[in-house]
Design an enzyme around this catalytic site. Sequence first.
Site, PDB file in Angstrom:
ATOM      1  N   GLU A 214       0.885  -1.174   0.000  1.00 23.77           N
ATOM      2  CA  GLU A 214       0.000   0.000   0.000  1.00 23.77           C
ATOM      3  C   GLU A 214       0.912   1.210   0.000  1.00 23.77           C
ATOM      4  O   GLU A 214       1.544   1.524   1.008  1.00 23.77           O
ATOM      5  CB  GLU A 214      -0.921  -0.036   1.227  1.00 23.77           C
ATOM      6  CG  GLU A 214      -2.075   0.962   1.138  1.00 23.77           C
ATOM      7  CD  GLU A 214      -1.714   2.313   1.710  1.00 23.77           C
ATOM      8  OE1 GLU A 214      -1.398   3.221   0.899  1.00 23.77           O
ATOM      9  OE2 GLU A 214      -1.725   2.480   2.927  1.00 23.77           O
TER      10      GLU A 214
ATOM     11  N   CYS B 134      -1.950   8.986   2.662  1.00 27.12           N
ATOM     12  CA  CYS B 134      -1.733   8.539   1.285  1.00 27.12           C
ATOM     13  C   CYS B 134      -2.945   8.775   0.403  1.00 27.12           C
ATOM     14  O   CYS B 134      -2.820   8.972  -0.805  1.00 27.12           O
ATOM     15  CB  CYS B 134      -1.354   7.059   1.277  1.00 27.12           C
ATOM     16  SG  CYS B 134      -2.575   5.984   2.071  1.00 27.12           S
TER      17      CYS B 134
END
Length: 485
Positions: free
Chosen positions: A253, A287
């Site tokens: 990720e 993010c």
Amino acid sequence: MSIFEDLAHQYIDGEWLAGTGSWDIIDVNPYNGEKLAAITVATVEQVDQAYRGAERAQKEWAATSPFTRRAVLERALRITEEREKEIVEAMIDELGGTRPKAEYEVHLAMEFIREAMQLAVRPEGRILPSPVEGKENRVQRLPVGVIAVISPFNFPFLVTLKSVAPALALGNAVVIKPNQNAPVVGGGVIAKIFEDAGLPAGLLNVLVTDIAEIGDAILTHPVPKVISFAGSDRVGRHVGAVAARHFKRTVLELSGNSALVVLDDADLDYAVDAAVFSRFVYQGQVCMAANRILVDAAVAEEFTEKFTARVRGLKTGDPHEADTHIGPLINSFQADALTALVDRAVEEGAQALVRGSTRGNLVEPTVLAGLPEDSPLLSQEIFGPVALLVVFDGEDEAVRLTNATPYGLSGAVHTRDVERGVRFAQRIETGMIHVNDSTIGDEPLAAFGGEKASGLGRLNGEATVEAFTTQKWISVQHGRTRFPF
């Protein structure tokens, strides 16, 4: 003793230990610079001890009743609920996030533990037909063994538990390497919860260390079969390459450069609310944050006026204070780098609609507009409270600009026509996108992950089962196979 004094240690094979390295990682409050703890780094030898302990414990754990595993997770959930306030305070101190951010993280982490409790009893085997007369094919789903979890600083408790809880539920053991900026919330706190929940020794380990001490030992050690990594795409590329050379699976990720798109029929007041949250929650150190805010030219003037007014009203300061919206960046390196980034953009012609100042690690919000389409800022991840406003003319241009990035993690589109929003979302090259909501979202059952340079693999729900288990085919011949010779 404080939570930092209690838990600022290595946790290896059921024991709280000092690292055996020759230097310390200093855990610092990013708001006031207070030293929270000094943790001597773990060495390569301690990495081996953690993995070997996990390997030994995992075999018995995998053979344990799924209902027994679920009971440990149930106790871990109760303990987390009981310690919620203490964990929230530790998060604010260690990460510099505001209280609402810390409370959100703990609440969502508990939802993931609840889902993991169900995963413990969910994996099933299958019996498949065979073209061979008399043969029965059985396919079992088994734990992979030992999983390495390398977690980030921004949501360390949540992101770590997203892998740890289901991995344990499915019969695996885990070794955590928390980020150096979050060794307690991302490591020690989690280990203590499961220790007090009765998790057998060895199944969960925490190694607080750095590549300067251990190199790639976390990745190259022969024991772990899966590496679950969350962090930058730069480091993620290295993790993926090393893991592949050693035939290890990865869940990566990585970085994002998400866009929140405001179409010409959007509810502008609501879109402003979503955009402010999507860009500035946890100082933009997320993010999934909306690096870019794309607005149709037909509504750009009104949206910009409302958005910049809201941004000017955000308070930057002490994250412990209830009315603070923007706390400190995680360290001075990030604060200085972000400030230099904004200065350079303005020098190159960007228009600062809102220009925040920098005081130590506190960086006030900035809104930039008028960037040329080839500006590097528009295609990179910005980990801080800087919003980029981009005006487009029509949906096709919005799609092109949204996709003009090497990343594809998240996104959002705002429109009064939901199905128009869905059609737009289907054209975007991203792992996740939300209609009439924030770019930031995570739920226990919905597959989480990115496209392009934003990562590989998925977590949550069935995707987690796929990530942390393997399949084994056992065939049974009830008759007799006819062999050609």
